[in-house]
Design a protein around this motif. Structure first.
Motif, PDB file in Angstrom:
ATOM      1  N   LEU A  82       0.837  -1.201   0.000  1.00 14.65           N
ATOM      2  CA  LEU A  82       0.000   0.000   0.000  1.00 14.65           C
ATOM      3  C   LEU A  82       0.870   1.249   0.000  1.00 14.65           C
ATOM      4  CD1 LEU A  82      -2.708   1.471   0.255  1.00 14.65           C
ATOM      5  CD2 LEU A  82      -2.559   1.157   2.749  1.00 14.65           C
ATOM      6  N   SER A  83       1.911   1.241   0.806  1.00 12.86           N
ATOM      7  CA  SER A  83       2.833   2.363   0.865  1.00 12.86           C
ATOM      8  C   SER A  83       3.468   2.628  -0.499  1.00 12.86           C
ATOM      9  CB  SER A  83       3.934   2.082   1.900  1.00 12.86           C
ATOM     10  OG  SER A  83       4.938   3.058   1.855  1.00 12.86           O
ATOM     11  N   ALA A  84       3.966   1.574  -1.151  1.00 11.84           N
ATOM     12  CA  ALA A  84       4.591   1.723  -2.470  1.00 11.84           C
ATOM     13  C   ALA A  84       3.602   2.276  -3.486  1.00 11.84           C
ATOM     14  CB  ALA A  84       5.138   0.378  -2.939  1.00 11.84           C
ATOM     15  N   SER A  85       2.362   1.801  -3.439  1.00 14.51           N
ATOM     16  CA  SER A  85       1.330   2.267  -4.380  1.00 14.51           C
ATOM     17  C   SER A  85       1.029   3.746  -4.173  1.00 14.51           C
ATOM     18  CB  SER A  85       0.049   1.446  -4.196  1.00 14.51           C
ATOM     19  OG  SER A  85       0.288   0.069  -4.432  1.00 14.51           O
ATOM     20  N   LEU A  86       0.977   4.164  -2.915  1.00 10.64           N
ATOM     21  CA  LEU A  86       0.706   5.577  -2.629  1.00 10.64           C
ATOM     22  C   LEU A  86       1.868   6.463  -3.082  1.00 10.64           C
ATOM     23  CD1 LEU A  86      -0.950   5.264   0.901  1.00 10.64           C
ATOM     24  CD2 LEU A  86      -2.075   5.715  -1.285  1.00 10.64           C
ATOM     25  N   PHE A  87       3.110   5.984  -2.886  1.00 12.94           N
ATOM     26  CA  PHE A  87       4.277   6.704  -3.408  1.00 12.94           C
ATOM     27  C   PHE A  87       4.162   6.901  -4.922  1.00 12.94           C
ATOM     28  CE2 PHE A  87       7.022   5.277   0.286  1.00 12.94           C
ATOM     29  CZ  PHE A  87       7.377   6.550   0.697  1.00 12.94           C
ATOM     30  N   LEU A  88       3.799   5.829  -5.600  1.00  6.69           N
ATOM     31  CA  LEU A  88       3.705   5.859  -7.060  1.00  6.69           C
ATOM     32  C   LEU A  88       2.634   6.849  -7.519  1.00  6.69           C
ATOM     33  CD1 LEU A  88       4.589   4.674  -9.779  1.00  6.69           C
ATOM     34  CD2 LEU A  88       2.925   2.835  -9.431  1.00  6.69           C
TER      35      LEU A  88
END
Length: 461
Positions: A82-88
């Motif tokens: 989820l964190s990586a997706s939000l960064f993206l």
């Protein structure tokens, strides 16, 4: 799986997880190059500038607030994804969205990703790592964070230089990297975000979380790939035993057995922000110029401090599991206290053009980078019980972000009201208090399993 393959497997997991730290550092530092350009383009007022910068911080606090509960409930890996997706999404949004309001919304989303990563990444690494190298592997997260800061400084300087030597043309590329180069500065974050997200599909869930959820065989199999079959069987038994002795509630955090651990988990992140690191970074360009180093612009001076901060973190990676957490913390806080006092003395005596000021600042950076900076994550990730580690870490990291907010508001006020030298002495006082706190409260945890550390708190309270 033989020992060599196990070590490669463990290193691969750590590198992927640490990319969360790289994104954290990148997003934190990229704003330094973006803000002047955005301010010029949109004619931002002081209030608008403050909100543009602090919107990500609001997101961080929001992300930390729910990350502990959700990571304990749904697993560390899902929260990292989820964190990586939000960064993206944030990087794409800041690069492509048309209006300032939508860009700030994207910053807010990215901040939520940062908040999640700042809690869950060190937590995940500590639960994956064998006791003998846990400190070193968690410190890779801080190293990746400092590397992310350096990447942001380098890409900011590179893109700005590129844009100044090119003519704007009517294309998306030229809009991102020439006409509105600040969009390209944000957009570069897409590449490490994609790398982080892709890598997470290849790493396992935390074995301790799996065992906590009753998935004993899955947890044991992952441990076996990391430590070997015999150690995995032993560790699984210890984890199961620890879980039968505790309850998964916030009340456990403030029980007599956990009181000292909770106090450390709150105070160490607090002291890390009140150590003066922000004042040093803020004064970095001025200090270098006054010391006689000719710089073409402030971005280059930031690169010099970014390199120093990253390289000094290698000391922590080298010594945290051999020398130990407690000695490094004591040496670092004592050294930071002395160097902040001497830095203030340079300003007090007017010796701001001397090489001594530069040496004091670099020595402070060294002390911070091998102790105060990384060890707050190492200690916080290993001192809490298995059943509530995610939620306890969230309280600890939330303290860090709240303290960061306070220091950000307080520093310019202190500089104006007290002067530069008194401000550095104020931060030096907090480093001295940190030294006393570590000396009085922090036990040595090197080489101990997370379950052994948990048992220590119960035995001594």
């Amino acid at each position: 799986m033989d020992k060599g393959k196990r070590n490669i497997y463990l290193l691969g997991i750590t590198v992927v997880a640490s990319l969360g730290g790289l994104l954290f550092g990148f997003d934190m530092a990229v704003i330094s190059g973006v803000l002047p350009l955005v301010q010029q383009q949109f004619s931002l007022s002081a209030v608008q500038q403050g909100w543009f910068v602090s919107s990500a911080l609001v997101g961080c606090i929001t992300g930390v607030a729910f990350s502990g509960e959700l990571s304990d409930r749904f697993g560390r890996k899902k929260l990292l994804m989820l964190s990586a997706s939000l960064f993206l999404l944030s990087a794409l949004g800041c690069a492509l969205l048309p209006s300032l309001s939508w860009i700030i919304a994207a910053r807010l989303v990215g901040g939520i990703g940062i908040g999640i990563a700042s809690n869950v990444v060190p937590l995940y690494i500590s639960e994956i790592a064998p006791a003998r190298v846990r400190g070193r592997l968690v410190t890779y997260y801080q190293f990746a964070l400092t590397f992310g800061i350096l990447v942001a400084y380098l890409t900011n300087a590179g893109l700005l230089s590129f844009s100044l030597n090119k003519d704007a043309a009517d294309s998306l590329f030229n809009r991102l990297f020439v006409g509105e180069v600040w969009r390209g500065m944000f957009g570069i974050g897409v590449f490490p975000a994609l790398l982080f997200l892709t890598g997470l599909f290849l790493v396992p869930e935390s074995p301790r979380w799996l065992i906590q959820k009753g998935r004993f065989n899955q947890g044991k199999d992952i441990l076996a790939k990391i430590t070997g079959e015999d150690d995995a069987i032993r560790d699984t038994g210890q984890i199961r035993q620890s879980l039968t002795e505790e309850t998964a509630s916030y009340r456990t955090l403030f029980s007599p057995a956990m009181r000292k651990a909770m106090l450390l988990g709150i105070l160490l992140p607090l002291f890390s922000q009140f150590s003066g690191i922000n004042a040093i970074i803020y004064y970095g360009p001025t200090i270098l110029n006054n010391a006689g180093i000719s710089l073409s612009n402030s971005l280059l001076s930031q690169i010099i401090f970014g390199v120093a901060n990253m390289l000094f973190t290698l000391i922590a990676i080298w010594k945290v599991d051999s020398l130990g957490r407690r000695p490094l913390y004591l040496i670092g806080t004592a050294g930071a206290t002395v160097m902040l006092f001497l830095t203030g003395l340079c300003f007090f005596t007017g010796a701001t053009a001397s090489i001594w000021l530069l040496l004091c600042v670099l020595a402070f950076l060294a002390c911070f980078a091998f102790s105060i900076g990384p060890l707050k994550f190492v200690v916080a990730s290993e001192i809490f019980p298995n059943a509530i580690r995610g939620r306890a870490m969230a309280v600890s990291i939330m303290t860090m972000w709240v303290a960061d907010t306070i220091v950000g508001q307080l520093t310019p006020i202190l500089l104006k009201a007290w002067g530069t030298y008194s401000t550095f002495w104020f931060f030096g006082l907090f480093c001295l208090i940190a030294f006393i706190t570590v000396f009085k409260l922090l036990p040595e945890t090197k080489g101990k399993s997370l379950e052994q550390i948990e048992h220590y708190w119960k035995k001594t309270n």
